[in-house]
Each structure stands twice: as structure tokens, then as C-alpha cells.
Write a protein that holds these residues in place. Structure first.
Motif, PDB file in Angstrom:
ATOM      1  N   ALA A  63       0.826  -1.206   0.000  1.00  0.00           N
ATOM      2  CA  ALA A  63       0.000   0.000   0.000  1.00  0.00           C
ATOM      3  C   ALA A  63       0.861   1.257   0.000  1.00  0.00           C
ATOM      4  O   ALA A  63       0.584   2.221  -0.734  1.00  0.00           O
ATOM      5  CB  ALA A  63      -0.933  -0.002   1.204  1.00  0.00           C
ATOM      6  N   LEU A  64       1.912   1.268   0.794  1.00  0.00           N
ATOM      7  CA  LEU A  64       2.781   2.440   0.853  1.00  0.00           C
ATOM      8  C   LEU A  64       3.533   2.629  -0.466  1.00  0.00           C
ATOM      9  O   LEU A  64       3.722   3.767  -0.915  1.00  0.00           O
ATOM     10  CB  LEU A  64       3.752   2.315   2.021  1.00  0.00           C
ATOM     11  CG  LEU A  64       3.096   2.325   3.408  1.00  0.00           C
ATOM     12  CD1 LEU A  64       4.147   2.090   4.492  1.00  0.00           C
ATOM     13  CD2 LEU A  64       2.351   3.627   3.664  1.00  0.00           C
ATOM     14  N   HIS A  65       3.924   1.542  -1.088  1.00  0.00           N
ATOM     15  CA  HIS A  65       4.570   1.645  -2.398  1.00  0.00           C
ATOM     16  C   HIS A  65       3.630   2.265  -3.423  1.00  0.00           C
ATOM     17  O   HIS A  65       4.034   3.168  -4.191  1.00  0.00           O
ATOM     18  CB  HIS A  65       5.016   0.261  -2.872  1.00  0.00           C
ATOM     19  CG  HIS A  65       5.460   0.225  -4.296  1.00  0.00           C
ATOM     20  ND1 HIS A  65       6.589   0.877  -4.757  1.00  0.00           N
ATOM     21  CD2 HIS A  65       4.911  -0.392  -5.391  1.00  0.00           C
ATOM     22  CE1 HIS A  65       6.725   0.670  -6.059  1.00  0.00           C
ATOM     23  NE2 HIS A  65       5.722  -0.087  -6.464  1.00  0.00           N
ATOM     24  N   LEU A  66       2.380   1.812  -3.442  1.00  0.00           N
ATOM     25  CA  LEU A  66       1.418   2.366  -4.400  1.00  0.00           C
ATOM     26  C   LEU A  66       1.128   3.834  -4.094  1.00  0.00           C
ATOM     27  O   LEU A  66       1.014   4.654  -5.013  1.00  0.00           O
ATOM     28  CB  LEU A  66       0.129   1.541  -4.389  1.00  0.00           C
ATOM     29  CG  LEU A  66       0.265   0.119  -4.930  1.00  0.00           C
ATOM     30  CD1 LEU A  66      -1.047  -0.653  -4.748  1.00  0.00           C
ATOM     31  CD2 LEU A  66       0.679   0.113  -6.402  1.00  0.00           C
ATOM     32  N   ALA A  67       1.016   4.191  -2.817  1.00  0.00           N
ATOM     33  CA  ALA A  67       0.784   5.591  -2.454  1.00  0.00           C
ATOM     34  C   ALA A  67       1.971   6.465  -2.836  1.00  0.00           C
ATOM     35  O   ALA A  67       1.810   7.631  -3.231  1.00  0.00           O
ATOM     36  CB  ALA A  67       0.516   5.699  -0.958  1.00  0.00           C
ATOM     37  N   THR A  89       0.584   1.406   9.992  1.00  0.00           N
ATOM     38  CA  THR A  89       0.165   2.759  10.383  1.00  0.00           C
ATOM     39  C   THR A  89       1.365   3.596  10.812  1.00  0.00           C
ATOM     40  O   THR A  89       1.491   4.771  10.418  1.00  0.00           O
ATOM     41  CB  THR A  89      -0.864   2.678  11.524  1.00  0.00           C
ATOM     42  OG1 THR A  89      -2.000   1.914  11.089  1.00  0.00           O
ATOM     43  CG2 THR A  89      -1.323   4.061  11.947  1.00  0.00           C
ATOM     44  N   ARG A  90       2.252   3.017  11.580  1.00  0.00           N
ATOM     45  CA  ARG A  90       3.444   3.738  12.022  1.00  0.00           C
ATOM     46  C   ARG A  90       4.328   4.119  10.840  1.00  0.00           C
ATOM     47  O   ARG A  90       4.815   5.258  10.743  1.00  0.00           O
ATOM     48  CB  ARG A  90       4.239   2.877  13.006  1.00  0.00           C
ATOM     49  CG  ARG A  90       5.448   3.616  13.584  1.00  0.00           C
ATOM     50  CD  ARG A  90       6.281   2.738  14.491  1.00  0.00           C
ATOM     51  NE  ARG A  90       7.073   1.768  13.736  1.00  0.00           N
ATOM     52  CZ  ARG A  90       6.910   0.450  13.805  1.00  0.00           C
ATOM     53  NH1 ARG A  90       5.985  -0.078  14.587  1.00  0.00           N
ATOM     54  NH2 ARG A  90       7.689  -0.355  13.096  1.00  0.00           N
ATOM     55  N   ARG A  91       4.505   3.192   9.912  1.00  0.00           N
ATOM     56  CA  ARG A  91       5.368   3.475   8.764  1.00  0.00           C
ATOM     57  C   ARG A  91       4.769   4.537   7.853  1.00  0.00           C
ATOM     58  O   ARG A  91       5.501   5.342   7.265  1.00  0.00           O
ATOM     59  CB  ARG A  91       5.639   2.183   8.002  1.00  0.00           C
ATOM     60  CG  ARG A  91       6.581   1.249   8.758  1.00  0.00           C
ATOM     61  CD  ARG A  91       6.773  -0.080   8.059  1.00  0.00           C
ATOM     62  NE  ARG A  91       7.779  -0.889   8.740  1.00  0.00           N
ATOM     63  CZ  ARG A  91       8.028  -2.171   8.476  1.00  0.00           C
ATOM     64  NH1 ARG A  91       7.321  -2.798   7.530  1.00  0.00           N
ATOM     65  NH2 ARG A  91       8.953  -2.819   9.143  1.00  0.00           N
ATOM     66  N   ALA A  92       3.445   4.559   7.712  1.00  0.00           N
ATOM     67  CA  ALA A  92       2.814   5.601   6.900  1.00  0.00           C
ATOM     68  C   ALA A  92       3.107   6.979   7.465  1.00  0.00           C
ATOM     69  O   ALA A  92       3.407   7.930   6.721  1.00  0.00           O
ATOM     70  CB  ALA A  92       1.309   5.359   6.823  1.00  0.00           C
ATOM     71  N   THR A  93       3.048   7.100   8.779  1.00  0.00           N
ATOM     72  CA  THR A  93       3.356   8.374   9.425  1.00  0.00           C
ATOM     73  C   THR A  93       4.823   8.731   9.250  1.00  0.00           C
ATOM     74  O   THR A  93       5.166   9.873   8.909  1.00  0.00           O
ATOM     75  CB  THR A  93       3.006   8.303  10.916  1.00  0.00           C
ATOM     76  OG1 THR A  93       1.603   8.030  11.064  1.00  0.00           O
ATOM     77  CG2 THR A  93       3.345   9.613  11.625  1.00  0.00           C
ATOM     78  N   GLU A  94       5.690   7.769   9.446  1.00  0.00           N
ATOM     79  CA  GLU A  94       7.130   8.007   9.315  1.00  0.00           C
ATOM     80  C   GLU A  94       7.502   8.451   7.905  1.00  0.00           C
ATOM     81  O   GLU A  94       8.424   9.260   7.731  1.00  0.00           O
ATOM     82  CB  GLU A  94       7.900   6.737   9.673  1.00  0.00           C
ATOM     83  CG  GLU A  94       7.822   6.358  11.150  1.00  0.00           C
ATOM     84  CD  GLU A  94       8.404   4.981  11.437  1.00  0.00           C
ATOM     85  OE1 GLU A  94       8.544   4.650  12.630  1.00  0.00           O
ATOM     86  OE2 GLU A  94       8.698   4.231  10.478  1.00  0.00           O
ATOM     87  N   GLY A  96       5.526  10.091   5.835  1.00  0.00           N
ATOM     88  CA  GLY A  96       4.766  11.245   5.401  1.00  0.00           C
ATOM     89  C   GLY A  96       3.633  10.915   4.454  1.00  0.00           C
ATOM     90  O   GLY A  96       3.230  11.749   3.634  1.00  0.00           O
ATOM     91  N   LEU A  97       3.093   9.694   4.571  1.00  0.00           N
ATOM     92  CA  LEU A  97       2.030   9.247   3.667  1.00  0.00           C
ATOM     93  C   LEU A  97       0.689   9.073   4.378  1.00  0.00           C
ATOM     94  O   LEU A  97      -0.250   8.520   3.802  1.00  0.00           O
ATOM     95  CB  LEU A  97       2.431   7.922   3.009  1.00  0.00           C
ATOM     96  CG  LEU A  97       3.623   7.991   2.051  1.00  0.00           C
ATOM     97  CD1 LEU A  97       4.080   6.582   1.664  1.00  0.00           C
ATOM     98  CD2 LEU A  97       3.280   8.801   0.807  1.00  0.00           C
ATOM     99  N   ALA A  98       0.579   9.543   5.602  1.00  0.00           N
ATOM    100  CA  ALA A  98      -0.638   9.324   6.377  1.00  0.00           C
ATOM    101  C   ALA A  98      -1.854  10.020   5.781  1.00  0.00           C
ATOM    102  O   ALA A  98      -2.987   9.597   6.014  1.00  0.00           O
ATOM    103  CB  ALA A  98      -0.428   9.791   7.827  1.00  0.00           C
ATOM    104  N   ASP A  99      -1.637  11.069   4.985  1.00  0.00           N
ATOM    105  CA  ASP A  99      -2.779  11.775   4.397  1.00  0.00           C
ATOM    106  C   ASP A  99      -3.381  11.037   3.220  1.00  0.00           C
ATOM    107  O   ASP A  99      -4.531  11.299   2.842  1.00  0.00           O
ATOM    108  CB  ASP A  99      -2.353  13.177   3.955  1.00  0.00           C
ATOM    109  CG  ASP A  99      -1.240  13.164   2.915  1.00  0.00           C
ATOM    110  OD1 ASP A  99      -0.435  12.210   2.923  1.00  0.00           O
ATOM    111  OD2 ASP A  99      -1.181  14.104   2.098  1.00  0.00           O
TER     112      ASP A  99
END
Length: 264
Positions: A63-67, A89-94, A96-99
Motif C-alpha cells: 500500500a505504501l509503495h502504491l501511495a 500505520t506507524r510506517r505511513a506516518t514516518e 509522510g504518507l498518512a494523508d
């Protein structure tokens, strides 16, 4: 969608398993191929402003790769296991992809999302944990908006009959609640749910060679590294599991595949 209560209360993918699989397959990846295989699955998708659901998101790597690399509107990762959702969830915040990302844990059953909530359903080697393929296909159809697409990689079995002794030994060694369906089973479930343009593409030749390379890493080139990180007994067990897996990849009974479909 079904999974036993034991699976949720005592997750298969705990911190120890996450550490091993990410050491083998890369940070954020609990299935083989990493970002290269994710990119192959979605190669024909135009992501512009899409609302994406990643079923069985694991520790969030896909998911983070696609974002990070696509012009999607938002991607939601869903998993039934708490530890992996916490890591994602933690990695998304780290990063900068949480939005543009969110990660949801919910109990097995109907997907916890509204009708027509997504434009693309993605999954990577997670649907094999769901025994009821018809219910799964119906839920995917429900949460997709009209015109929505499915792009999935999953581990499948090559037939609808009883497993061979070799396949049964491999599945028992994995001990991860596998409920593999055949390509024909998936195709029938998707078409029965109302999908069109259903295609299944075998990835068996690719993963056979990849698995052999992974076994060489486990046994030889990275054995000391894996033992230091995960313990000798754990790695020796995984070497046996990979050996059993390669046997059924060679026969074709274990056939990782890509699955594509569209909701009219």
C-alpha cells in the motif's frame, strides 16, 4: 469472509514472523516479489484519483509503495491481524504518507466498508486465507463502484480435487490457515458475483525460480544472517518448508497467479 478466532487472537504474522519475512522479501513485504511483483500486478491500471482497497495489507509495504509511486486519491489497507496494521500505520506516518493512506483492522466477516466505496481492489497473497471464495467475491463486488477493477496476486492450487500428499505436507508445514482455491474456482466465484473480464495468469514459472533462489539464501549465502536475526531452529524449520514448497511448485500443484476482473 471467514477466519478462525484463534487466528485473530494469536496472529500468524506476529513481530517474529514479520521480521523473518521482511528480511527475506524486503521491508513491508510479507509475500514474495516485493515492489517489482506489485508493479506487474497493476501494470495496466490507471491510478489517477482512484480510491484503492488493499485486502490483507500486512505490514503495509504494498500500500505504501502504491501511495508513493501512483497518483491515487487514497489507499486503505485492511487486515484482520493487529500487529501488522500497527506497523503499517506507524510506517505511513514516518514516511509522510498518512494523508493518502489508512490502515484498518477488523474481525473476519463482511468487509467493514460501504457499498461502492472503492475504484480498485488490490491484494497480494492474502485471499488464500479466506475459505469461502463465493462470499469473498461478493464482498469485493459490493465495495467496488461500477466500473471498478480487481487486480490481485494470490497463491492458488492447480486443481479442485484433494491435495496430494506432497501438497498436504507443505500446507501443514506453513501452518498459516491456507485455503487455496484453483484458478477455475476463483474464476467461477468472480463470475458468479457479477464480474466480467475475469482473467487468471499463472506465475508458477516465476516463483519456482524465485523460491529456489530464496532457499539458497536461507541455506547458504545468508544462513548466518537469518540465524542471527531469527534463531537457528526457526530458520532450519523454514528451510524444510521451502524444500517442501519447491516440490509442489515443480509439479504445478502450487500455482501462484494473478487475478483480474471488472465490475460492470
Amino acid at each position: 469472509m471467514a477466519q478462525t478466532a484463534k487466528d485473530v487472537e494469536n496472529p500468524d504474522y506476529d513481530e517474529h514472523a514479520i521480521a523473518f519475512l521482511e528480511l527475506l522479501w524486503g521491508k513491508g513485504h510479507l509475500s514474495p516479489g516485493g515492489t517489482d511483483e506489485v508493479d506487474r500486478i497493476v501494470a495496466d491500471i490507471d491510478f489517477d484519483r482512484l480510491r484503492v482497497l488493499d485486502i490483507g495489507c500486512g505490514s503495509g509495504g504494498n500500500a505504501l509503495h502504491l501511495a508513493r509511486t501512483r497518483s491515487l486519491k487514497h489507499i486503505t489497507g485492511f487486515d484482520v491481524e493487529g500487529p501488522v496494521v500497527q506497523v503499517a500505520t506507524r510506517r505511513a506516518t514516518e514516511e509522510g504518507l498518512a494523508d493518502r493512506t489508512s490502515f484498518v483492522r477488523a474481525d473476519p466477516g463482511p468487509l467493514p466498508f460501504d457499498d461502492d466505496a472503492f475504484d480498485l481492489v488490490f491484494s497480494k497473497d492474502s485471499l488464500l486465507h479466506v475459505p469461502d471464495k463465493d462470499a469473498l467475491a461478493a464482498e469485493i463486488h459490493r465495495v467496488l463502484a461500477p466500473g471498478g477493477q480487481v487486480a490481485v496476486g494470490d497463491w492458488m492450487i492447480g486443481h479442485d480435487g484433494p491435495m496430494s500428499a506432497e501438497m498436504a505436507a507443505y500446507v501443514a508445514a506453513e501452518d498459516l490457515g491456507f485455503a487455496m482455491g484453483s484458478p477455475d474456482r476463483y474464476r467461477a466465484a468472480m463470475e458468479g458475483a457479477g464480474f466480467t473480464e475475469v482473467r487468471v495468469v499463472s506465475r508458477n514459472p516465476w516463483y519456482l525460480e524465485r523460491a529456489k533462489a530464496e532457499l539458497r539464501e536461507l541455506k547458504d549465502t545468508r544462513y548466518a544472517e537469518f540465524c542471527a536475526a531469527c534463531g537457528k531452529d526457526y530458520i532450519d524449520y523454514q528451510i524444510n518448508t521451502w524444500t517442501l514448497m519447491i516440490r509442489v511448485l515443480e509439479t504445478g500443484e502450487h500455482c501462484p497467479s494473478h487475478l483480474f476482473a471488472r465490475k460492470p
